[in-house]
Design a protein around this motif. Structure first.
Motif, PDB file in Angstrom:
ATOM      1  N   MET A 280     -52.664  65.439   4.362  1.00 10.05           N
ATOM      2  CA  MET A 280     -51.692  64.858   5.244  1.00 10.05           C
ATOM      3  C   MET A 280     -52.103  64.447   6.687  1.00 10.05           C
ATOM      4  N   THR A 281     -52.171  63.360   7.109  1.00 14.28           N
ATOM      5  CA  THR A 281     -52.259  63.044   8.660  1.00 14.28           C
ATOM      6  C   THR A 281     -50.940  63.354   9.351  1.00 14.28           C
ATOM      7  N   SER A 282     -51.066  63.562  10.677  1.00 15.81           N
ATOM      8  CA  SER A 282     -49.885  63.715  11.502  1.00 15.81           C
ATOM      9  C   SER A 282     -48.996  62.825  11.299  1.00 15.81           C
ATOM     10  N   LEU A 283     -49.436  61.551  10.990  1.00 14.23           N
ATOM     11  CA  LEU A 283     -48.405  60.523  10.937  1.00 14.23           C
ATOM     12  C   LEU A 283     -47.638  60.536   9.977  1.00 14.23           C
ATOM     13  N   ASP A 284     -48.394  60.813   8.601  1.00 22.19           N
ATOM     14  CA  ASP A 284     -47.546  61.193   7.261  1.00 22.19           C
ATOM     15  C   ASP A 284     -46.541  62.209   7.595  1.00 22.19           C
ATOM     16  N   THR A 285     -46.893  63.389   8.119  1.00 20.20           N
ATOM     17  CA  THR A 285     -45.869  64.301   8.500  1.00 20.20           C
ATOM     18  C   THR A 285     -44.636  63.944   9.259  1.00 20.20           C
ATOM     19  N   ARG A 286     -44.717  63.088  10.328  1.00 19.96           N
ATOM     20  CA  ARG A 286     -43.852  62.547  11.209  1.00 19.96           C
ATOM     21  C   ARG A 286     -42.989  61.731  10.758  1.00 19.96           C
ATOM     22  N   LEU A 287     -43.609  60.709   9.878  1.00 15.87           N
ATOM     23  CA  LEU A 287     -42.572  59.731   8.971  1.00 15.87           C
ATOM     24  C   LEU A 287     -41.883  60.090   8.028  1.00 15.87           C
TER      25      LEU A 287
ATOM     26  N   GLY B 286     -49.109  57.365   6.288  1.00 14.90           N
ATOM     27  CA  GLY B 286     -47.983  57.022   7.490  1.00 14.90           C
ATOM     28  C   GLY B 286     -46.980  56.545   6.680  1.00 14.90           C
ATOM     29  N   PHE B 287     -47.409  55.119   6.354  1.00 16.22           N
ATOM     30  CA  PHE B 287     -46.335  54.478   5.940  1.00 16.22           C
ATOM     31  C   PHE B 287     -47.156  53.071   5.128  1.00 16.22           C
ATOM     32  N   VAL B 288     -46.345  52.327   4.099  1.00 17.53           N
ATOM     33  CA  VAL B 288     -47.000  51.099   3.501  1.00 17.53           C
ATOM     34  C   VAL B 288     -46.136  50.026   4.337  1.00 17.53           C
ATOM     35  N   TYR B 289     -46.948  49.221   4.471  1.00 20.97           N
ATOM     36  CA  TYR B 289     -46.516  47.966   5.019  1.00 20.97           C
ATOM     37  C   TYR B 289     -46.172  46.907   4.042  1.00 20.97           C
ATOM     38  N   ALA B 290     -44.779  46.962   3.825  1.00 19.58           N
ATOM     39  CA  ALA B 290     -44.418  45.982   2.682  1.00 19.58           C
ATOM     40  C   ALA B 290     -44.121  44.441   3.279  1.00 19.58           C
ATOM     41  N   ALA B 291     -45.099  43.681   2.942  1.00 17.16           N
ATOM     42  CA  ALA B 291     -44.732  42.370   3.448  1.00 17.16           C
ATOM     43  C   ALA B 291     -43.918  41.628   2.497  1.00 17.16           C
ATOM     44  N   ALA B 292     -42.730  40.894   3.263  1.00 17.93           N
ATOM     45  CA  ALA B 292     -41.388  40.664   2.520  1.00 17.93           C
ATOM     46  C   ALA B 292     -41.938  39.254   2.193  1.00 17.93           C
TER      47      ALA B 292
ATOM     48  N   ALA C  85     -42.333  52.444  -6.896  1.00 18.30           N
ATOM     49  CA  ALA C  85     -42.855  52.975  -8.284  1.00 18.30           C
ATOM     50  C   ALA C  85     -44.203  53.492  -8.175  1.00 18.30           C
ATOM     51  N   ALA C  86     -44.897  53.352  -7.001  1.00 24.94           N
ATOM     52  CA  ALA C  86     -46.525  53.590  -6.945  1.00 24.94           C
ATOM     53  C   ALA C  86     -46.587  54.866  -6.213  1.00 24.94           C
ATOM     54  N   CYS C  87     -45.739  55.225  -5.284  1.00 30.73           N
ATOM     55  CA  CYS C  87     -46.114  56.189  -4.224  1.00 30.73           C
ATOM     56  C   CYS C  87     -44.831  56.756  -3.671  1.00 30.73           C
ATOM     57  N   ASP C  88     -44.814  57.856  -3.227  1.00 33.59           N
ATOM     58  CA  ASP C  88     -43.775  58.330  -2.396  1.00 33.59           C
ATOM     59  C   ASP C  88     -43.900  58.164  -0.744  1.00 33.59           C
ATOM     60  N   THR C  89     -44.733  57.290  -0.470  1.00 30.94           N
ATOM     61  CA  THR C  89     -45.047  56.949   1.064  1.00 30.94           C
ATOM     62  C   THR C  89     -43.909  56.196   1.525  1.00 30.94           C
ATOM     63  N   PRO C  90     -43.327  56.387   2.773  1.00 31.45           N
ATOM     64  CA  PRO C  90     -42.360  55.627   3.314  1.00 31.45           C
ATOM     65  C   PRO C  90     -42.655  53.979   3.174  1.00 31.45           C
ATOM     66  N   ALA C  91     -41.729  53.259   3.004  1.00 27.22           N
ATOM     67  CA  ALA C  91     -42.048  51.774   2.775  1.00 27.22           C
ATOM     68  C   ALA C  91     -41.354  51.055   3.929  1.00 27.22           C
ATOM     69  N   TYR C  92     -42.090  50.578   4.811  1.00 28.79           N
ATOM     70  CA  TYR C  92     -41.456  49.900   6.005  1.00 28.79           C
ATOM     71  C   TYR C  92     -41.767  48.211   5.689  1.00 28.79           C
ATOM     72  N   VAL C  93     -40.626  47.490   5.872  1.00 27.71           N
ATOM     73  CA  VAL C  93     -40.626  46.015   5.745  1.00 27.71           C
ATOM     74  C   VAL C  93     -40.961  44.885   6.940  1.00 27.71           C
ATOM     75  N   GLY C  94     -41.922  44.302   6.769  1.00 28.42           N
ATOM     76  CA  GLY C  94     -42.102  43.360   7.928  1.00 28.42           C
ATOM     77  C   GLY C  94     -42.426  41.852   7.319  1.00 28.42           C
ATOM     78  N   ILE C  95     -43.001  41.145   8.171  1.00 28.75           N
ATOM     79  CA  ILE C  95     -43.047  39.691   8.136  1.00 28.75           C
ATOM     80  C   ILE C  95     -41.656  38.706   8.053  1.00 28.75           C
ATOM     81  N   GLY C  96     -41.510  38.209   8.962  1.00 26.61           N
ATOM     82  CA  GLY C  96     -40.346  37.281   8.920  1.00 26.61           C
ATOM     83  C   GLY C  96     -39.081  37.966   9.354  1.00 26.61           C
ATOM     84  N   ILE C  97     -39.162  39.117   9.841  1.00 26.57           N
ATOM     85  CA  ILE C  97     -37.764  39.667  10.034  1.00 26.57           C
ATOM     86  C   ILE C  97     -37.085  39.316  11.536  1.00 26.57           C
ATOM     87  N   THR C  98     -36.282  38.615  11.346  1.00 27.55           N
ATOM     88  CA  THR C  98     -35.942  37.636  12.656  1.00 27.55           C
ATOM     89  C   THR C  98     -34.586  38.343  13.355  1.00 27.55           C
ATOM     90  N   THR C  99     -33.626  38.466  12.658  1.00 30.16           N
ATOM     91  CA  THR C  99     -32.210  38.650  12.962  1.00 30.16           C
ATOM     92  C   THR C  99     -31.931  40.121  12.970  1.00 30.16           C
TER      93      THR C  99
END
Lengths: 391, 260
Positions: free
Chosen positions: B1-8, B166-172, B195-209
């Motif tokens: 685990m990295t520090s970022l893994d732990t914190r997130l 840390g997290f997985v960047y989920a491209a929307a 389904a693939a892992c327990d790492t937090p998934a953050y959503v990005g690409i096009g989030i505007t409002t």
């Protein structure tokens, strides 16, 4: 198959160069293309259709011409492989025919391409029209102005030309924009890249489609009684015509010479770096920002070079030299007046090196194969204004 | 685990992560925008280190990167400013591989670690070429945050899930960074990551409002907002005005938490 210019490793590496440096969104498409190309290139029916299309539509085989008056002037024997006589006026047709056939085979219905001077864009639009594929070409806004006639040619052929306004608005930005666009349409669209560059499998695949130049030339030279030329000379921007002709001679004793534009000399001035999906030699500043290339010829205006060339330079198998804008116009005039062939400004760089090196780096009585990669029709207006002192 | 893994992973137990993106060196006082966004409830800050040829970025971030380069922003100058600012929330740098490659991988990892950077997103570094960078970065406790795209098959998502820290960047969506009309394929992409892992998934690409952010936060563990904020700064928004915008996104995320 050539031992020196064989396939790259499974990850697309030529030595330490090449590879696949693209966003995850494009990786599945690169993997799909790799598998599709391997399958097609091993399929005798596909290979036959590729050669048949080049023969019936592309004007192949192009001849080899002995350049007698130039040879006499320089004290060496110069043979030219006449890619200027191929359909659309340059070697570019070899690659786009291969990629367009592959696009159809993959079940995709559209191609996108980048272009600098417009030669690759015109060639792509041509192959797309022939095979009934939709075609969009990305071209730096600066280049759409410099090469307005080629924009019109592409439109006549049914393609859509999109001026690119980002960055320096030239070839490297057109590649960036084509890659960005590809992310959005990769399911039904193939990116028909124009040189031996980009992520694997492009550098390898484009070289394979261009190797017809070297294979033909080696056979044709034998008819002139030349078993192996002493030198094989080609101009290099991204390096597709050079890779194609080198592929026919890489395992021979011929010295391979790539001639870069002095203002875009990736081997001479570049450092290893990563751009447009590949690790290669790139012009860059102290912080790894890509620098713009400057050349009289838009086709050599690229800050990098194909990764296999970087590898051949590393191995010492090919040597890369540079000539400046100042000697290119004279070389174009010399070839025009001695041989009745107006070469493209890109090709004139290779001619300029012959004029400089004959009797020196090229010993007297050497036999030279010059890859005459393209004809100069597209450049005559620019050459006229330069000779009249207008630019 | 990295520090970022732990914190997130800890953060995930408390609330949805709000991750605004800023371009290092965009303005002389760019770090004040970061401070303002932290006050307004940002949990992680993504800092773009500009590159001349940003293949994964749309027009807004391209324009911002060009301006930052015009201001002579470099990896070193941005790290120096991050170091001086010493933000309390995790900093994740986003840059292109050539910037790190040119500076040297080990040297980059050390500099980033010394500057308090917890992770790096390199959008042109897919798993096929990742190992040399991930190894030196992990040794310096700098996480490699990887992207999953709508086009990623399940087998690739599994491998990305194993490697992302840390997290997985989920491209929307299948697009480069920019502003969009909806959250696209976020649901399907996050589902594949879950389904693939327990790492937090953050959503990005096009989030505007804020509404996009709320919807994305009901799907994933966090939301990345880039172009929509950079556009405001390019248009001349003050740090205080930006703080207001971030607060709106914060409320949207907290609303998503309360709905969950």
């Amino acid at each position: 198959m050539s031992a020196v210019m064989g396939p790259p490793d499974a990850g697309g590496h030529f030595g330490t160069f090449g590879g696949r440096f693209v966003p995850e969104a494009l990786m599945p498409a690169c993997l799909e293309l790799d598998a599709a190309f391997r399958d097609a290139w091993g399929d005798p029916d596909f290979v036959a259709e590729y050669h048949r299309t080049l023969r019936e539509f592309g004007g192949r085989p192009t001849p080899v011409t002995y350049l007698g008056r130039l040879s006499e002037r320089l004290g060496i024997s110069v043979y030219a492989k006449r890619e200027d006589l191929a359909h659309t006026g340059s070697h570019k047709i070899n690659n786009v025919v291969g990629q367009a056939l592959l696009t159809r085979r993959m079940g995709k219905t559209r191609v996108i391409a980048e272009t600098g001077a417009g030669q690759h864009g015109v060639a792509t639009a041509t192959a797309a029209a022939r095979l009934g594929l939709a075609c969009t070409v990305y071209m730096g806004e600066v280049d759409t102005v410099r090469q307005a006639l080629n924009v019109f040619r592409m439109e006549l052929l049914g393609a859509t030309v999109v001026p690119v306004t980002s960055g320096s608005r030239t070839l490297k930005d057109a590649v960036n924009e084509a890659l960005r666009e590809w992310v959005t349409c990769v399911a039904d669209t193939h990116y028909c890249i124009g040189s031996v560059m980009g992520p694997h499998p492009f550098p390898w695949m484009v070289r394979e489609f261009q190797s017809v130049i070297g294979v033909e030339a080696a056979n044709q030279l034998r008819e002139f009684g030349v078993t192996t030329p002493d030198f094989v000379v080609a101009c290099v921007g991204g390096g597709s015509n050079a890779a194609g002709v080198f592929a026919g001679f890489a395992d021979s004793s011929a010295q391979l010479i790539g001639v870069e534009a002095a203002g875009g000399s990736a081997v001479g001035l570049g450092m290893p770096g990563v751009l447009h999906g590949m690790r290669s030699l790139l012009l860059q500043d102290d912080h790894g920002q890509i620098e713009e290339a400057y050349s009289i010829s838009a086709g050599l205006d690229y800050p990098g070079i194909g990764p296999e060339h970087a590898h051949l330079a590393d191995l010492g198998r090919a040597r890369y030299v540079a000539v400046g804008d100042d000697v290119v116009i004279e070389a174009l005039q010399v070839l025009s007046q001695l041989e009745g062939i107006i070469p493209a400004l890109e090709t004139a760089h290779a001619v300029a090196w012959l004029l400089r090196a004959a009797g020196d780096e090229i010993p007297a009585r050497s036999t030279v194969l010059l890859n005459l990669s393209g004809r100069g029709d597209k450049d005559v207006a620019q050459v006229r204004s330069i000779l009249r002192g207008e630019s | 685990m990295t520090s970022l893994d732990t914190r997130l992973r800890d953060l995930r137990t408390r609330r949805k992560a709000l991750v605004p993106y800023f371009i290092g060196g965009l303005t002389e006082d760019w770090t004040t925008y970061v401070s303002a966004s932290i006050l307004a409830g940002a949990d992680v800050i993504e800092v773009g280190v500009p590159f001349s040829d940003p293949m994964m970025d749309g027009p807004v971030i391209q324009a911002g990167a060009l301006r930052a380069l015009g201001n002579a922003a470099t990896l070193e100058s941005i790290c120096h400013e991050l170091s001086a600012a010493s933000f309390e929330v995790p900093i994740v740098v986003m840059t292109y591989y050539n910037v790190l490659h040119h500076f040297g991988l080990e040297r980059s990892a050390e500099l980033l670690a010394q500057s308090g950077v917890a992770g790096v997103i390199v959008p042109d570094l897919a798993i096929e070429e990742l190992t040399p960078w991930r190894d030196v970065a992990t040794a310096a406790d700098v996480s490699s945050v990887l992207m999953v795209a709508p086009s990623s098959p399940d087998e690739r998502v599994r491998r990305i899930g194993e490697l992302s820290q840390g997290f997985v960047y989920a491209a929307a969506r299948m697009a480069v960074t920019g502003q969009a009309a909806d959250v696209g394929d976020a649901s399907r992409v996050v589902g594949a990551v879950r389904a693939a892992c327990d790492t937090p998934a953050y959503v990005g690409i096009g989030i505007t409002t804020a509404e996009h952010a709320r919807e994305a936060a009901t799907i994933g563990d966090g939301v990345i907002v880039g172009s929509a904020l950079v556009q405001r700064i390019l248009d001349g928004a003050s740090a205080q005005e930006l703080e207001g915008a971030i607060s709106t996104f914060r409320r949207a995320l907290d609303q998503a938490s309360s709905e969950a």
